[in-house]
Design an enzyme around this catalytic site. Structure first.
Site, short mmCIF file in Angstrom:
data_model
loop_
_atom_site.label_atom_id
_atom_site.label_comp_id
_atom_site.label_asym_id
_atom_site.label_seq_id
_atom_site.Cartn_x
_atom_site.Cartn_y
_atom_site.Cartn_z
CG HIS A 10 -5.64 -3.17 -0.16
ND1 HIS A 10 -4.90 -2.71 -1.23
CD2 HIS A 10 -5.27 -2.43 0.91
CE1 HIS A 10 -4.11 -1.72 -0.82
NE2 HIS A 10 -4.31 -1.53 0.47
CE1 TYR B 269 -4.37 7.39 0.42
CE2 TYR B 269 -4.01 7.57 2.79
CZ TYR B 269 -4.26 6.80 1.67
OH TYR B 269 -4.42 5.44 1.79
CG ASP C 137 -1.99 1.04 1.25
OD1 ASP C 137 -2.97 0.97 0.49
OD2 ASP C 137 -1.81 1.98 2.05
#
Length: 327
Positions: A300, A235, A105
């Site tokens: 994921h 982010y 990730d």
């Protein structure tokens, strides 16, 4: 788990918590969002038992790592995070040792950047979920995501400081973590505004077999202390990373690599990514990419969902680079 050693390391001006076990070639395990060192618990035990020195930090802004001001997004670019890891490598690895790296990730993004900025520090890489995407000089990443997916896409919703944190707090930290860690959908999460109004606490969130209430309790205990801002800042720094990384436009990642992704991982089902991975684009950007594994029916959090298979993939790949050093 009680065998794992925990300690604090002074790196790059912050105090980084690491979990480590074993002796031998150093394997650096880099977690994603909303994970912690704990996400690598299966890999730490396996790698240590197979002759490696496994090291899993809480990245800056996460868990028991302290130091960076959470209200300053500029302290969460890939340059600061890679700087932390370079300092960590210098302290946990043998003199002049190149380390083996595993990422997932956001940890995969950081691992690609580590290999791009400092290939002299990395012997080989196993990355999961997020393929290397070269810098596009024509548009900023967050702007592109908004244009394609709209304002309710999770990355779009993460951008404004404080807003999504307040919504997670209203939803409840434990429930928010369950929603993320149990997410198993090929489409990206859509987070409408006033998230808690769309959610009924009377609807239980069923955990997958590989994620226990005890696991959730551990994550919750850490996020209750830190909140989500540290992780969300990664982010929020995406467009800043784009600006700062301009000198690497067109550069390739030249470290031997293996890539693993779940078939129903949302990252593998992002627009255009499968063609990029399978039709030569990925190999062009990472010329030493040796293998791509698509795990059928896997989501994921593949290193937790299928730890035995992932452990064997990691071990088999790394053995060719350090077989003489393994116990």
């Amino acid at each position: 788990m009680e065998k794992i050693v925990h300690r604090m390391v002074d790196v790059n001006g912050i105090n980084m918590h690491i979990a480590e076990l074993g002796h031998g070639p150093t394997v650096l395990l880099i977690h994603g969002f909303p994970e912690l060192w704990y996400s690598w618990r299966h890999q730490i035990l396996y790698l240590a038992a197979h002759g490696y020195h496994a090291v899993a930090p809480d990245l800056r802004g996460y868990g028991d790592t302290t130091g960076p001001p959470l209200d300053d997004v500029t302290k969460f670019t890939t340059f600061q995070v890679v700087g932390d890891l370079v300092s960590l490598i210098d302290q946990v690895a043998s003199l002049d040792e190149k380390v083996l790296v595993v990422g997932h990730d956001w940890g995969a993004i950081i691992a690609w950047c580590l290999c791009l900025y400092r290939p002299d520090k990395v012997k080989a890489l196993v990355n999961m979920s997020v393929a290397y995407i070269p810098r596009n000089p024509k548009f900023k990443p967050v702007d592109g995501i908004r244009a394609i997916y709209g304002n309710d896409h999770y990355i779009s919703r993460f951008q404004e400081p404080g807003v999504i944190e307040d919504e997670f707090a209203e939803l409840g930290i434990e429930r928010a973590l369950k929603k993320f860690l149990a997410y198993r959908n090929p489409t990206p999460p859509v987070l409408p505004k006033n998230l808690s109004l769309e959610d009924s606490p009377d609807n239980p969130i069923l955990l997958p077999s590989w994620l226990s209430e005890g696991d959730i309790a551990y994550y919750t205990s850490k996020y209750e202390k830190t909140g989500f801002t540290g992780g969300l800042n990664y982010y929020r720094a995406m467009n800043l990373n784009w600006e700062l990384s301009a000198p690497w436009t067109g550069a390739q990642v030249k470290v031997p690599a293996k890539f693993i992704v779940g078939e129903i991982d949302l990252t593998y089902n992002t627009m255009g990514i499968q063609d990029y991975i399978h039709k030569g684009g990925f190999k062009k950007e990472v010329p030493l990419l040796e293998d791509v594994i698509i795990m059928e029916g896997v989501g994921h959090f593949l290193h937790e969902e299928k730890p035995d298979e992932i452990n064997q993939h990691i071990d088999r790949f790394f053995k060719q680079f350090c077989d003489d050093e393994l116990n």
